[in-house]
Design an enzyme around this catalytic site. Structure first.
Site, mmCIF file in Angstrom:
data_model
loop_
_atom_site.group_PDB
_atom_site.id
_atom_site.type_symbol
_atom_site.label_atom_id
_atom_site.label_comp_id
_atom_site.label_asym_id
_atom_site.label_seq_id
_atom_site.Cartn_x
_atom_site.Cartn_y
_atom_site.Cartn_z
ATOM 1 N N SER A 149 0.812 -1.218 0.000
ATOM 2 C CA SER A 149 0.000 0.000 0.000
ATOM 3 C C SER A 149 0.847 1.269 0.000
ATOM 4 O O SER A 149 0.539 2.233 -0.700
ATOM 5 C CB SER A 149 -0.939 -0.002 1.202
ATOM 6 O OG SER A 149 -1.787 -1.125 1.155
ATOM 7 N N ARG A 207 9.435 0.752 6.503
ATOM 8 C CA ARG A 207 8.131 1.382 6.262
ATOM 9 C C ARG A 207 7.650 2.069 7.528
ATOM 10 O O ARG A 207 7.716 1.508 8.610
ATOM 11 C CB ARG A 207 7.122 0.348 5.786
ATOM 12 C CG ARG A 207 5.734 0.923 5.585
ATOM 13 C CD ARG A 207 4.881 0.024 4.741
ATOM 14 N NE ARG A 207 3.493 0.101 5.162
ATOM 15 C CZ ARG A 207 2.497 -0.512 4.570
ATOM 16 N NH1 ARG A 207 2.736 -1.281 3.514
ATOM 17 N NH2 ARG A 207 1.272 -0.411 5.014
ATOM 18 N N ASP A 217 4.539 3.532 8.673
ATOM 19 C CA ASP A 217 3.256 3.640 9.372
ATOM 20 C C ASP A 217 3.136 2.735 10.590
ATOM 21 O O ASP A 217 2.576 3.126 11.610
ATOM 22 C CB ASP A 217 2.079 3.432 8.418
ATOM 23 C CG ASP A 217 2.097 2.105 7.686
ATOM 24 O OD1 ASP A 217 3.147 1.425 7.684
ATOM 25 O OD2 ASP A 217 1.063 1.732 7.088
#
EC number: 5.4.2.12
Length: 510
Positions: free
Chosen positions: A64, A259, A261
């Site tokens: 994503s 990543r 998040d």
């Protein structure tokens, strides 16, 4: 009347890939009258969302974060995964100033180096090869006490696949003659991103205080004990390995997830002054390094600083006086804002944002519709009001329910999406607007691993659909990639493409 149809809606169906195989394919099994009608009526094709087409290594499934960076940038964005891997191969990683400064300071004081990270070969949030390289760096620089706090995957990898990764690190430490795995826990606890601080608290106390619910003599034994308790990798409860280890003042802590998040919350617990999300029994003063910048507001150095992207779609629309709406539920809000804007937190001029809370359930198979109906209500309202030139929406269902591995729930998720897309396209027809429908990567089209027979919870390398829903005659160019979507929007809006965008329009108006 405007020269081009308004609004133009970009619908991103997260985790909605295309596969011709009907087996274990939730899209094939679902009733999708809207999707079927759109593909029968409007120009459509398939575009690539994986591998080098999105700046990842060949054969690497998309995800994503990567997908939205490429969608918004209008160019192939070489990802942090690729940057770190290349730096290790070239040897530059071992000269990284931020990491070496923290490690050297700890070594000089006789302190420990703690490595945190998702231990898997999934390549979505981290990669085990990077963790091996970090252990090697610490050993090369004289660290005697090297501890790995391993977060287990089972989400971007099969549900029970952690043992080879654990054995890889055990072998690496044996080869180095120093270091060991100090703790295990599932990413469900260590890598929350929805302010479920009770989960993060358990991971924090495991790492910092050596406070686990279980203890095992070795990491493999700890994993097997978790399996015997009915826990898959993602949900392994806090387990200390061998003599429990604590993080002390002066230690170095390097978080090896690339990543952002799902690394932010745990990082904040380590470094944020006045942190109040849960009570920290101890808050040792450490040399903390993020592999990449998890957020500009987090007071810690990043080993790999962000590379600035200019003239991404949102910025370029703002420069041209266009209004835009970004909308998603909590699970994908960062993707449709921060990542789609090339790593920028603040809205551009003329950009508005709507965040719809995700349902408060343990796993999304329990509510496969998630908050899609509520997201759709707001989009339909925005279309009817014609306040925006562009609306960019992410629907989380295909990905988040696909990750659960529960086939029946995934089918319901797809059927929910079909209904929602139908409502949007119907509203657009009434006002003369247009839509582009696509996805960021695959997931829900493969719900079982053909080789193992286990639930397939990871993303796929399948292409994703691309549909132009509009009245203008057009054809779809073959061979498109996610980076071509932003140039396509500009083409449909009659705007020239900025030089920084190297993608090519997919919709060729006749």
């Amino acid at each position: 009347m405007s020269a081009t149809p308004k609004p133009l809606v970009l619908i991103i169906l997260d985790g909605f890939g295309h596969s011709d195989k009907p087996e274990y394919n939730a899209i094939h099994a679902a009733s999708t009258p809207v999707y079927d009608r759109l593909r029968a009526t409007y120009p459509h094709g398939l575009i690539s969302g994986s591998g080098m087409d999105v700046g990842l290594p060949d054969g690497q499934m998309g995800n994503s974060e990567v997908g939205h960076m490429n969608l918004g940038a209008g160019r192939v964005v070489y990802q942090d995964f690729t940057r770190v891997t290349k730096a290790i191969r070239d040897g530059e990683f071992f000269d990284n100033a931020a990491i070496n400064q923290a490690v050297d300071k700890a070594v000089a004081a006789g302190k420990a180096v703690h490595i945190l990270g998702l231990l898997s070969d999934g390549g979505v949030h981290s990669h085990q090869d990077h963790i091996v390289a970090m252990a090697e760096l610490a050993a090369r620089r004289g660290a005697e006490k090297i501890y790995l706090h391993a977060f287990l995957d089972g989400r971007d990898t099969p549900p029970k696949s952690a043992q080879p990764s654990i054995e890889l690190l055990d072998a690496a430490f044996a080869r180095l003659g120093k270091g060991r795995i100090a703790s295990l826990t599932g990413r469900y606890f260590a890598m929350d991103r929805d302010n479920r601080w009770d989960r993060v608290e358990q991971a924090y106390h495991l790492i910092v205080d050596g406070a686990g619910q279980f203890n095992a003599a070795s990491a493999v034994e700890g994993l097997q004990a978790a399996y015997e308790r009915g826990e898959s990798d993602e949900f392994v409860k806090a387990t200390t390995i061998g003599a429990p280890v604590q993080v002390e003042d002066g230690d170095a802590v390097v978080f090896m997830n690339f990543r952002a998040d799902r690394a932010r919350e745990l990082t904040r617990a380590f470094v944020e002054p006045g942190f109040q999300e849960f009570e920290r029994k101890r808050a040792p003063q450490v040399g903390f390094v993020m592999l990449t910048q998890y957020a500009a507001s987090i007071p810690a150095p990043a080993a790999f600083a962000p590379e600035a992207l200019t003239n991404v779609l949102g910025e370029y629309l703002a420069k041209n006086g266009k209004t835009q709406l970004r909308i998603a539920e909590t699970e994908k809000y960062a993707h449709v804002t921060f990542f789609f804007s090339g790593g920028r937190e603040e809205p551009f001029e003329g950009e508005e944002r709507i965040l719809i809370p995700s349902p408060d359930v343990a796993t999304y198979d329990l509510k496969p519709e998630m908050s899609a109906p509520e997201v759709t209500d707001r989009i339909v309202d925005a279309i009817e009001n014609q306040r925006y030139d562009v609306i960019i929406v992410n629907y989380a269902n295909g990905d988040m329910v696909g990750h659960t591995g529960v086939f029946e729930a995934a089918v319901k998720a797809v059927e929910t999406l079909d209904t929602c897309v139908g409502r949007i396209t119907e509203a657009l027809q009434k006002v003369g607007g247009e839509a582009l429908i696509t996805a960021d990567h695959g997931n829900v089209e493969q719900m079982e691993d053909e080789c193992t027979g286990q639930a397939h919870t990871a993303h796929t390398c399948e292409p994703v659909p691309f549909i132009y829903v509009g009245k203008r005659p057009a054809r779809i160019r073959e061979g498109g990639v996610l980076a071509d979507v932003a140039p396509t929007l500009l083409t449909l809006m009659g705007l020239p493409q900025p030089a920084e965008m190297t993608g090519k329009t997919i919709v060729e108006l006749e």
